[in-house]
Every structure is written in C-alpha cells, then in structure tokens.
Design a protein around this motif. Structure first.
Motif, PDB file in Angstrom:
ATOM      1  N   VAL A 123       0.861  -1.181   0.000  1.00  0.00           N
ATOM      2  CA  VAL A 123       0.000   0.000   0.000  1.00  0.00           C
ATOM      3  C   VAL A 123       0.899   1.234   0.000  1.00  0.00           C
ATOM      4  CG1 VAL A 123      -0.247  -0.148   2.532  1.00  0.00           C
ATOM      5  CG2 VAL A 123      -1.856   1.232   1.193  1.00  0.00           C
ATOM      6  N   HIS A 124       0.812   1.989  -1.096  1.00  0.00           N
ATOM      7  CA  HIS A 124       1.642   3.182  -1.259  1.00  0.00           C
ATOM      8  C   HIS A 124       0.712   4.351  -1.551  1.00  0.00           C
ATOM      9  CE1 HIS A 124       4.846   5.879  -2.345  1.00  0.00           C
ATOM     10  NE2 HIS A 124       4.427   5.982  -3.585  1.00  0.00           N
ATOM     11  N   ALA A 125       0.649   5.301  -0.618  1.00  0.00           N
ATOM     12  CA  ALA A 125      -0.303   6.412  -0.760  1.00  0.00           C
ATOM     13  C   ALA A 125       0.293   7.753  -0.372  1.00  0.00           C
ATOM     14  CB  ALA A 125      -1.535   6.136   0.101  1.00  0.00           C
ATOM     15  N   LEU A 126       1.617   7.827  -0.179  1.00  0.00           N
ATOM     16  CA  LEU A 126       2.240   9.041   0.340  1.00  0.00           C
ATOM     17  C   LEU A 126       3.279   9.581  -0.631  1.00  0.00           C
ATOM     18  CD1 LEU A 126       2.831   7.944   4.056  1.00  0.00           C
ATOM     19  CD2 LEU A 126       0.784   8.972   3.044  1.00  0.00           C
ATOM     20  N   SER A 134       1.852   8.940   7.791  1.00  0.00           N
ATOM     21  CA  SER A 134       2.288   7.544   7.844  1.00  0.00           C
ATOM     22  C   SER A 134       1.358   6.725   8.729  1.00  0.00           C
ATOM     23  CB  SER A 134       3.721   7.462   8.378  1.00  0.00           C
ATOM     24  OG  SER A 134       4.628   8.163   7.552  1.00  0.00           O
ATOM     25  N   VAL A 135       1.001   7.286   9.866  1.00  0.00           N
ATOM     26  CA  VAL A 135       0.090   6.604  10.788  1.00  0.00           C
ATOM     27  C   VAL A 135      -1.297   6.479  10.170  1.00  0.00           C
ATOM     28  CG1 VAL A 135      -1.081   6.805  13.021  1.00  0.00           C
ATOM     29  CG2 VAL A 135       1.384   7.241  12.846  1.00  0.00           C
ATOM     30  N   ALA A 136      -1.751   7.531   9.503  1.00  0.00           N
ATOM     31  CA  ALA A 136      -3.063   7.486   8.852  1.00  0.00           C
ATOM     32  C   ALA A 136      -3.121   6.401   7.790  1.00  0.00           C
ATOM     33  CB  ALA A 136      -3.385   8.845   8.238  1.00  0.00           C
ATOM     34  N   LEU A 137      -2.023   6.202   7.092  1.00  0.00           N
ATOM     35  CA  LEU A 137      -1.960   5.148   6.075  1.00  0.00           C
ATOM     36  C   LEU A 137      -2.110   3.768   6.711  1.00  0.00           C
ATOM     37  CD1 LEU A 137      -1.315   3.977   3.260  1.00  0.00           C
ATOM     38  CD2 LEU A 137       1.102   4.211   3.837  1.00  0.00           C
ATOM     39  N   ILE A 138      -1.379   3.522   7.781  1.00  0.00           N
ATOM     40  CA  ILE A 138      -1.461   2.215   8.447  1.00  0.00           C
ATOM     41  C   ILE A 138      -2.851   2.009   9.039  1.00  0.00           C
ATOM     42  CG2 ILE A 138      -0.473   0.767  10.260  1.00  0.00           C
ATOM     43  CD1 ILE A 138       2.178   2.289   9.848  1.00  0.00           C
ATOM     44  N   ASP A 139      -3.408   3.058   9.622  1.00  0.00           N
ATOM     45  CA  ASP A 139      -4.773   2.965  10.164  1.00  0.00           C
ATOM     46  C   ASP A 139      -5.774   2.593   9.072  1.00  0.00           C
ATOM     47  OD1 ASP A 139      -3.785   3.711  12.626  1.00  0.00           O
ATOM     48  OD2 ASP A 139      -4.489   5.788  12.513  1.00  0.00           O
ATOM     49  N   ALA A 140      -5.681   3.263   7.929  1.00  0.00           N
ATOM     50  CA  ALA A 140      -6.612   3.007   6.829  1.00  0.00           C
ATOM     51  C   ALA A 140      -6.431   1.600   6.275  1.00  0.00           C
ATOM     52  CB  ALA A 140      -6.416   4.038   5.719  1.00  0.00           C
ATOM     53  N   GLU A 142      -5.405  -1.079   7.918  1.00  0.00           N
ATOM     54  CA  GLU A 142      -6.016  -2.024   8.864  1.00  0.00           C
ATOM     55  C   GLU A 142      -7.538  -1.982   8.784  1.00  0.00           C
ATOM     56  OE1 GLU A 142      -3.504  -3.205  12.675  1.00  0.00           O
ATOM     57  OE2 GLU A 142      -4.064  -1.091  12.692  1.00  0.00           O
ATOM     58  N   GLU A 143      -8.068  -0.781   8.658  1.00  0.00           N
ATOM     59  CA  GLU A 143      -9.524  -0.645   8.623  1.00  0.00           C
ATOM     60  C   GLU A 143     -10.132  -1.328   7.398  1.00  0.00           C
ATOM     61  OE1 GLU A 143     -12.838   2.890   7.918  1.00  0.00           O
ATOM     62  OE2 GLU A 143     -10.817   3.430   8.583  1.00  0.00           O
ATOM     63  N   LYS A 144      -9.482  -1.191   6.242  1.00  0.00           N
ATOM     64  CA  LYS A 144     -10.087  -1.645   4.992  1.00  0.00           C
ATOM     65  C   LYS A 144      -9.632  -3.023   4.528  1.00  0.00           C
ATOM     66  CE  LYS A 144     -10.864   3.105   3.548  1.00  0.00           C
ATOM     67  NZ  LYS A 144     -10.654   4.171   2.558  1.00  0.00           N
ATOM     68  N   PHE A 145      -8.502  -3.502   5.067  1.00  0.00           N
ATOM     69  CA  PHE A 145      -7.967  -4.764   4.560  1.00  0.00           C
ATOM     70  C   PHE A 145      -7.677  -5.772   5.668  1.00  0.00           C
ATOM     71  CE2 PHE A 145      -6.893  -1.419   1.526  1.00  0.00           C
ATOM     72  CZ  PHE A 145      -7.433  -1.944   0.361  1.00  0.00           C
ATOM     73  N   ALA A 146      -8.242  -5.547   6.848  1.00  0.00           N
ATOM     74  CA  ALA A 146      -7.968  -6.422   7.993  1.00  0.00           C
ATOM     75  C   ALA A 146      -8.314  -7.881   7.713  1.00  0.00           C
ATOM     76  CB  ALA A 146      -8.730  -5.931   9.222  1.00  0.00           C
ATOM     77  N   ALA A 147      -9.345  -8.121   6.932  1.00  0.00           N
ATOM     78  CA  ALA A 147      -9.787  -9.487   6.675  1.00  0.00           C
ATOM     79  C   ALA A 147      -8.734 -10.315   5.947  1.00  0.00           C
ATOM     80  CB  ALA A 147     -11.083  -9.474   5.863  1.00  0.00           C
ATOM     81  N   TYR A 148      -7.825  -9.640   5.241  1.00  0.00           N
ATOM     82  CA  TYR A 148      -6.831 -10.356   4.433  1.00  0.00           C
ATOM     83  C   TYR A 148      -5.492 -10.542   5.150  1.00  0.00           C
ATOM     84  CZ  TYR A 148     -10.255  -8.804   1.009  1.00  0.00           C
ATOM     85  OH  TYR A 148     -11.429  -8.557   0.347  1.00  0.00           O
ATOM     86  N   ARG A 183       0.063  -6.942  16.766  1.00  0.00           N
ATOM     87  CA  ARG A 183      -1.310  -7.384  16.503  1.00  0.00           C
ATOM     88  C   ARG A 183      -1.367  -8.489  15.471  1.00  0.00           C
ATOM     89  NH1 ARG A 183      -4.590  -2.364  15.207  1.00  0.00           N
ATOM     90  NH2 ARG A 183      -4.434  -2.121  17.468  1.00  0.00           N
ATOM     91  N   TRP A 184      -0.486  -8.413  14.460  1.00  0.00           N
ATOM     92  CA  TRP A 184      -0.629  -9.309  13.309  1.00  0.00           C
ATOM     93  C   TRP A 184       0.537 -10.269  13.101  1.00  0.00           C
ATOM     94  CZ3 TRP A 184      -5.411  -9.187  11.618  1.00  0.00           C
ATOM     95  CH2 TRP A 184      -6.148  -8.002  11.697  1.00  0.00           C
TER      96      TRP A 184
END
Length: 331
Positions: A123-126, A134-140, A142-148, A183-184
């Motif tokens: 995931v590259h968004a910056l 950087s933290v917002a990227l990791i948060d997003a 986890e929120e959107k792809f946690a199932a994988y 966590r993972w």
C-alpha cells in the motif's frame, strides 16, 4: 545515483524497482534484496523479472492471474498493491489515491478475487509526507484490509514517509509499526526512497545572458526546466535557490529561463540581494529527486556533470555527458 549505493547499503537491506531496467540495476549495483512493483508487466520481460526479483507486486487481479504462476514457479514471493482510498498528498500528479487512480486494487474489487498464493499486500499512498500521514496510512490499511492480513506473510507500507526530515516524528512511526506487528505478527517493509535523497543533490547553474523584456529581465541559465527539471513545469513547483527570495522580496528580481526553444522553459521569478550578471552562479537546492532520472536531451541541451562532494571537502566527478550521449539516443 548508483555510485552512492555502497553508502546506502549501510542503512537499507534492498531496493524496490518500477521496471525491468531498475530491477537489473538493483541486482547489478546494490546486490541485496530486490523487489519490484509496476503498474503493468510486459509478457516479453516477465521471465527475466521473475529470475531477478525476490518480491513481485502486481497492480491488478488480472495481472496476478496472468503472471502469478510464472512468478511462483521461480520462487518469488507475490503481492498485490491495494488502494486505501486516502488522500494525504495535495497534488494529484503525486497522489496515488486521487479519484480514478490506476494504482492499486480497491477494497470492493478485492472481495471476490482468488488470492491463493498472494503472500503480501503493498500500500503506497504518500509522497514526502510527515509521520501523521504515515500513521493514517497504516490505520486506513487495517480498517479496509484487515480481513486479508491473517493470510499474509508480509505487508509493505510503501514510500513517501519523509523520515529524514527534521520535523518527522520517527518515534510515532516506530510505535505504530510495533503495534501493527504485535497485533498481526507480519513482516513489515517500507520504501523510503525520497527520505534517502532528502536535501541532497544541489544543481549548480550559471547565467549565460540577461534579456530585457516588456516585463521582468530574464536571466538565461545554462540549464533547462523542461530538460533538466521537468517537474517544475509538470507539478508545477518552485525549486529553492540559495540566497534568493520571492519576486520583489529582495532588491533585484529576475525571471529565470532555460536555453531550449520551448517558450515556456521558465523556472520562475526570483529576487536577489545583488544584480545578476553573465557568469553569476546559482545553487538550486534539493534537486536529486526526479531530476537525473527524468532528464531529456530535448534540443540537444547539454546535461550537467554529476559528481559527489565528499565529507573531506574533495570533489569526485562521476559522470560527464557528451554529444555521443545525445546522438546515441536517436535513430
């Protein structure tokens, strides 16, 4: 600038490429872990890519389906680039997540995909962002792809983390990555290319002529915006020049232009404490990003020499460009 790889190898364990040629350069000159991501791979290059890369990241489900078996047969760890849908970058030219972006798989397009064999998500968004982004990227992510995440071996949080900036809160990033790993229990990669080159690579220009106009006098430099620093026109952005100010901030204001025939080959308006004259030298700061790798030989404009100024105050000339370099790019 592969001539500095021996220095960089003291800090980074590998490279990420965006093309076969970059991958080959990393293999030849860096010689360590070698990853690749491309918006699309060519069929006639993919066997060679599979033999050189340790990780191959696909931009789409279709590309994974087309090339995944070849990569796996070569022992490559395969990943998918995903799009977290955040916009932490103001300029769309550099924003991987702007509306309609071609870069990465959206969460809704991942749900029905067959992901057996995918070992990582990228995931590259910056782009030159600070720690909050950087933290917002990791948060997003986890929120959107946690199932994988449970089915993965690694996660790559991409580049754009400007961790060498004086105001970047490195501890905040470290703490967030530690939390993610606790966590993972997954391997985490970062790609801090911009951070490695931050505040490096001054470009030294000289004034060749000063042309009076119906507006500002134009100082013609021995460099070109369109040939040497195309992002000045594409983004656009205003490069910093040592000792200069904005127009009319200092006593003498000039428009700076290049030597090409392009009417818009203009760098911008700058002011100086002293009048410029033929032979005056200007130091453009922080120019290593997207300059050497994006230069053109439009109009046969001569390229600057490339060198390294060492900490013992000695200068090492690394590369000079010649007429033959220009001629051999043509047919």
């Amino acid at each position: 600038m592969w001539s500095t790889f021996d220095l960089i190898k003291a800090y980074l364990p590998g490279c990420t490429a965006s093309s076969l040629y970059e991958l080959k350069l990393g293999d030849e000159k860096f010689g360590r872990e070698n990853h690749i991501y491309s918006a699309a791979y060519r069929e006639d290059e993919f066997d060679e890519i599979s033999n050189l890369a340790g990780h191959i990241i696909f931009n789409s489900i279709a590309q994974w389906q087309q090339f995944g078996e070849i990569a796996q047969a070569a022992g490559v760890s395969c990943g998918l680039r995903v799009n977290p849908g955040i916009s932490e970058v103001e300029t769309d030219l550099y924003n991987p997540c702007f509306s309609g972006s071609r870069l990465g798989v959206l969460p809704e397009h991942l749900k029905s995909a067959e992901l057996s064999g995918i070992e990582g998500l990228h995931v590259h968004a910056l782009c030159e962002n600070m720690a909050d982004s950087s933290v917002a990227l990791i948060d997003a992510f986890e929120e959107k792809f946690a199932a994988y995440i449970p089915g993965l071996k690694w996660v790559n949080f991409g580049g754009g983390h400007l961790m060498t900036h004086a105001d970047y809160d490195v501890d905040k990033l470290i703490d967030r990555i530690k939390l993610f790993k606790a966590r993972w229990s997954k391997q985490v990669y970062l790609e801090p290319g911009g951070a490695i080159g931050w505040r490096t690579g001054p470009l030294i220009a000289s004034v060749l002529d000063i042309v009076p106009t119906d507006e500002l006098p134009v100082a013609i430099l021995d460099i070109s915006a369109t040939a040497h620093m195309p992002d000045v026109l594409e983004m656009p952005y205003r490069p910093a020049i040592t000792g200069s100010g904005k127009a009319d901030e200092k006593p003498h204001t000039y428009r700076l232009g290049g030597t090409s025939c392009l009417a818009g080959d203009v760098i911008g308006d700058y002011s100086f404490d002293e009048e410029l004259e033929v032979g005056s030298r200007l130091v453009f700061e922080d120019m290593i990003h997207y300059t050497m790798v994006k230069t053109t030989m439009f109009n046969g404009v001569r390229h600057p020499d490339i060198g390294i100024w060492h900490t013992d105050d000695t200068f090492e000339l690394v590369r000079s460009f010649s007429y033959e370099d220009f001629r051999n790019r043509l047919s």
